[in-house]
Design a protein around this motif. Structure first.
Motif, mmCIF file in Angstrom:
data_model
loop_
_atom_site.group_PDB
_atom_site.id
_atom_site.type_symbol
_atom_site.label_atom_id
_atom_site.label_comp_id
_atom_site.label_asym_id
_atom_site.label_seq_id
_atom_site.Cartn_x
_atom_site.Cartn_y
_atom_site.Cartn_z
ATOM 1 N N TYR A 146 0.864 -1.177 0.000
ATOM 2 C CA TYR A 146 0.000 0.000 0.000
ATOM 3 C C TYR A 146 0.896 1.220 0.000
ATOM 4 O O TYR A 146 1.803 1.331 0.820
ATOM 5 C CB TYR A 146 -0.903 0.034 1.234
ATOM 6 C CG TYR A 146 -1.598 1.360 1.385
ATOM 7 C CD1 TYR A 146 -2.689 1.686 0.594
ATOM 8 C CD2 TYR A 146 -1.139 2.305 2.284
ATOM 9 C CE1 TYR A 146 -3.305 2.918 0.702
ATOM 10 C CE2 TYR A 146 -1.753 3.537 2.406
ATOM 11 C CZ TYR A 146 -2.827 3.835 1.616
ATOM 12 O OH TYR A 146 -3.429 5.060 1.712
ATOM 13 N N THR A 147 0.675 2.121 -0.937
ATOM 14 C CA THR A 147 1.423 3.374 -0.969
ATOM 15 C C THR A 147 0.445 4.537 -0.930
ATOM 16 O O THR A 147 -0.661 4.451 -1.454
ATOM 17 C CB THR A 147 2.306 3.473 -2.226
ATOM 18 O OG1 THR A 147 1.480 3.366 -3.378
ATOM 19 C CG2 THR A 147 3.352 2.374 -2.244
ATOM 20 N N SER A 148 0.876 5.606 -0.320
ATOM 21 C CA SER A 148 0.014 6.774 -0.141
ATOM 22 C C SER A 148 -0.083 7.635 -1.395
ATOM 23 O O SER A 148 -0.952 8.490 -1.483
ATOM 24 C CB SER A 148 0.539 7.628 1.015
ATOM 25 O OG SER A 148 1.815 8.143 0.696
ATOM 26 N N GLY A 149 0.820 7.460 -2.339
ATOM 27 C CA GLY A 149 0.828 8.296 -3.539
ATOM 28 C C GLY A 149 1.601 9.588 -3.353
ATOM 29 O O GLY A 149 1.639 10.434 -4.241
ATOM 30 N N LYS A 150 2.227 9.748 -2.197
ATOM 31 C CA LYS A 150 2.955 10.978 -1.905
ATOM 32 C C LYS A 150 4.232 11.099 -2.742
ATOM 33 O O LYS A 150 4.785 12.173 -2.884
ATOM 34 C CB LYS A 150 3.295 11.023 -0.412
ATOM 35 C CG LYS A 150 3.630 12.387 0.087
ATOM 36 C CD LYS A 150 3.619 12.443 1.595
ATOM 37 C CE LYS A 150 3.882 13.873 2.048
ATOM 38 N NZ LYS A 150 3.822 14.018 3.479
ATOM 39 N N ALA A 151 4.676 10.001 -3.327
ATOM 40 C CA ALA A 151 5.903 10.003 -4.123
ATOM 41 C C ALA A 151 5.814 10.969 -5.295
ATOM 42 O O ALA A 151 6.797 11.636 -5.634
ATOM 43 C CB ALA A 151 6.200 8.596 -4.627
ATOM 44 N N ARG A 152 4.647 11.061 -5.931
ATOM 45 C CA ARG A 152 4.480 11.949 -7.095
ATOM 46 C C ARG A 152 4.784 13.396 -6.739
ATOM 47 O O ARG A 152 5.273 14.156 -7.558
ATOM 48 C CB ARG A 152 3.063 11.835 -7.641
ATOM 49 C CG ARG A 152 2.772 10.538 -8.344
ATOM 50 C CD ARG A 152 1.393 10.554 -8.986
ATOM 51 N NE ARG A 152 0.321 10.780 -8.032
ATOM 52 C CZ ARG A 152 -0.280 9.824 -7.324
ATOM 53 N NH1 ARG A 152 0.090 8.578 -7.476
ATOM 54 N NH2 ARG A 152 -1.248 10.112 -6.486
#
Length: 187
Positions: A53-59
């Motif tokens: 599960y990733t939060s998508g904050k990487a973008r």
């Protein structure tokens, strides 16, 4: 319409078309860190792949020049060079190659910085705000050429013969480490 009205109308249109980058002046407090579930290997009990599960904050951090430059400053301020030798390795592993012991995604790097790793890497949980951990991870990832050249910060080439981040060709991360016999699939 007079030429003044036309000029005024054109300047209003030009200003309306400008978009300024929006960022918070202060990072979020330490207590509000993202929750990432990342897998280091594809092995898991049963037939299914590991749950991630990733939060998508990487973008928000990977291709942003401001966050990469802040990560570069933090890398210096927290003396990451002391163990990682300007990215070339030393006491800690090298960061400028394509071998990543604990995974090469930005989420894996965030997890390493946040939780620490055995035999040397300290945990920065509770010591750094979440945004600073993400900035450090984005910069570490850029050291091996995994950042757009338009956003990657330039590093002083006096540190070692490796080219600066904005001149490094991308090298996709390769998982490192050796799987012990107990971790191998039965034959």
């Amino acid at each position: 319409m007079s030429w003044r009205a036309t000029l005024l109308f054109a300047s209003v249109l030009a200003l309306a078309g400008c978009q300024r980058e929006d960022r918070e002046a202060r990072p979020s407090p330490v207590g509000s860190e993202t929750q990432e579930q990342v897998a280091l290997v594809t092995l898991s009990p049963g037939e299914q792949e590991p749950t991630t599960y990733t939060s998508g904050k990487a973008r928000e951090f990977e291709g942003n020049a401001y966050h990469l430059s802040q990560g570069k400053k933090l890398f210096t301020w927290f003396n990451c060079n002391g163990c990682h030798g300007g990215g070339g390795g030393g006491i800690g592993p090298a960061l400028i190659d394509d071998r990543w012991i604990y995974g090469g995604s930005i989420e894996n790097i965030v997890q390493t910085i946040r939780e620490g790793r055995p035999n040397g890497m300290p945990s920065f949980r509770g010591r750094l705000p979440d945004d600073q951990i993400w900035e450090l991870a984005a910069y570490v990832r850029s050291m091996s050429g995994n950042a757009p050249t338009s956003a990657a910060p330039a590093r002083s080439d006096t540190l070692h013969p490796h080219p600066s981040e904005n001149r490094t060709s991308p090298s996709p991360p390769v998982s490192g480490g050796i799987v012990p016999p107990s971790g191998e699939m039965p034959k």
